[in-house]
Design an enzyme around this catalytic site. Structure first.
Site, mmCIF file in Angstrom:
data_model
loop_
_atom_site.group_PDB
_atom_site.id
_atom_site.type_symbol
_atom_site.label_atom_id
_atom_site.label_comp_id
_atom_site.label_asym_id
_atom_site.label_seq_id
_atom_site.Cartn_x
_atom_site.Cartn_y
_atom_site.Cartn_z
ATOM 1 N N LEU A 107 -23.528 18.211 14.122
ATOM 2 C CA LEU A 107 -24.430 18.982 14.966
ATOM 3 C C LEU A 107 -24.443 20.450 14.546
ATOM 4 O O LEU A 107 -23.389 21.076 14.407
ATOM 5 C CB LEU A 107 -23.988 18.848 16.422
ATOM 6 C CG LEU A 107 -24.951 19.348 17.501
ATOM 7 C CD1 LEU A 107 -26.210 18.496 17.517
ATOM 8 C CD2 LEU A 107 -24.268 19.301 18.868
ATOM 9 N N SER A 116 -18.194 14.708 12.534
ATOM 10 C CA SER A 116 -18.612 14.903 13.908
ATOM 11 C C SER A 116 -19.781 13.986 14.250
ATOM 12 O O SER A 116 -19.672 12.768 14.093
ATOM 13 C CB SER A 116 -18.956 16.386 14.145
ATOM 14 O OG SER A 116 -19.131 16.651 15.513
ATOM 15 N N GLN A 117 -20.902 14.539 14.696
ATOM 16 C CA GLN A 117 -22.065 13.721 15.010
ATOM 17 C C GLN A 117 -22.479 12.880 13.805
ATOM 18 O O GLN A 117 -22.995 11.774 13.964
ATOM 19 C CB GLN A 117 -23.231 14.604 15.459
ATOM 20 C CG GLN A 117 -24.504 13.845 15.797
ATOM 21 C CD GLN A 117 -25.589 14.761 16.321
ATOM 22 O OE1 GLN A 117 -25.570 15.140 17.492
ATOM 23 N NE2 GLN A 117 -26.526 15.132 15.472
ATOM 24 N N ASP A 134 -8.479 19.302 18.235
ATOM 25 C CA ASP A 134 -9.881 19.372 17.832
ATOM 26 C C ASP A 134 -10.646 20.367 18.696
ATOM 27 O O ASP A 134 -11.399 21.194 18.209
ATOM 28 C CB ASP A 134 -10.507 17.975 17.917
ATOM 29 C CG ASP A 134 -11.965 17.954 17.516
ATOM 30 O OD1 ASP A 134 -12.809 18.377 18.343
ATOM 31 O OD2 ASP A 134 -12.277 17.534 16.387
ATOM 32 N N HIS A 169 -12.091 21.794 15.583
ATOM 33 C CA HIS A 169 -13.220 20.928 15.230
ATOM 34 C C HIS A 169 -13.979 21.420 14.002
ATOM 35 O O HIS A 169 -14.297 20.639 13.110
ATOM 36 C CB HIS A 169 -14.175 20.824 16.421
ATOM 37 C CG HIS A 169 -15.269 19.820 16.211
ATOM 38 N ND1 HIS A 169 -15.041 18.461 16.231
ATOM 39 C CD2 HIS A 169 -16.590 19.978 15.945
ATOM 40 C CE1 HIS A 169 -16.176 17.823 16.005
ATOM 41 N NE2 HIS A 169 -17.129 18.720 15.828
#
Length: 252
Positions: free
Chosen positions: A11, A77-78, A178, A233
């Site tokens: 993202l 991630s995404q 994270d 993250h």
């Protein structure tokens, strides 16, 4: 002679954010073809995930056509959900700091009212919004994650499961610091129960029932987890120890 590496960003990311990871790969395996798919960058990453999956799939076709031995697909991630969608399956988590930034705290408890509507499902974040307090709404309204996890009946379930089982290894990476993925164990297929107690992957119904192949992969030793502390993250793809410990051993 190394397999190409394809990276699906997350993202609000774009290919230039992955220069460190490119460098790590090229230092370890000189000459490796590394591609960060240049699609749905920055704000466009909020587009519906099915749209993104199809775009990433089309971009992968020519790369796969020139890779007789296959490729290594890294999803950040995404991009992990998008990448799994490309492979025919998926995973998800319930909350992220991006949602905390986009929506004030007092709104998040009611976010299901938006996410579990056709309008909400037109935004990527809502596609993997899994609210443990509104399970029925999630199962009936999620147009992406509930289907990918085979939590709702659909005609593609069998084919998607077989597609996932064709991969050689599925390696999951996450850690307690994270700070974005919540619960952090969802990076390793853990998730909340209705009381917000975290259940590990082996306790999850989708694992126990082997709905989309997790238990089969685990049984044949093709599903691995790598937990690394003290990594935020946005630092995963620039953290050399994570690359050396969790990624490099699998690059062939």
């Amino acid at each position: 002679s190394y397999r190409p590496v394809v990276i699906v960003h997350g993202l609000f990311d774009s290919p230039e954010d992955f220069s460190h990871l490119r460098q790590f790969i090229n230092e370890s395996h000189p000459g490796t073809e590394v591609t960060v798919l240049d699609l749905f960058d920055r704000g466009a990453s909020l587009r519906p995930l099915w749209e993104q999956v199809e775009g990433f799939r089309r971009a992968l076709v020519p790369i796969m056509a020139n890779a007789a031995d296959g490729v290594h697909l890294l999803g950040y991630s995404q991009g992990g959900g998008s990448g799994m969608g490309v492979r025919g399956r998926g995973r998800g988590h319930g909350d992220t700091d991006y949602l905390r930034w986009l929506f004030p705290r007092h709104m998040r408890s009611n976010l299901y009212r938006l996410c579990y509507t056709p309008l909400g499902q037109g935004v990527s974040i809502c596609n993997y919004w899994n609210d443990p307090h509104h399970r029925d709404l999630y199962l009936n309204s999620s147009s992406f994650l509930a289907l990918l996890n085979d939590e709702r009946l659909h005609p593609n379930a069998s084919a998607w499961k077989q597609n996932l089982l064709r991969i050689q290894n599925l390696v999951l990476i996450g850690g307690p610091d994270d700070g974005v993925i919540t619960p952090w164990q969802s990076s390793l297929f853990g998730f909340y129960d209705a009381n917000e107690k975290v259940l590990e992957m082996q306790e999850q119904p989708v694992f126990l029932q082997d709905t989309f192949g997790l238990r089969t992969l685990w049984g044949r030793g093709a599903l691995g987890g790598c937990s690394v502390p003290a990594v935020g993250h946005t630092g995963w793809h620039r953290h050399r120890p994570t690359f050396l410990h969790c990624i490099l051993p699998w690059l062939t």
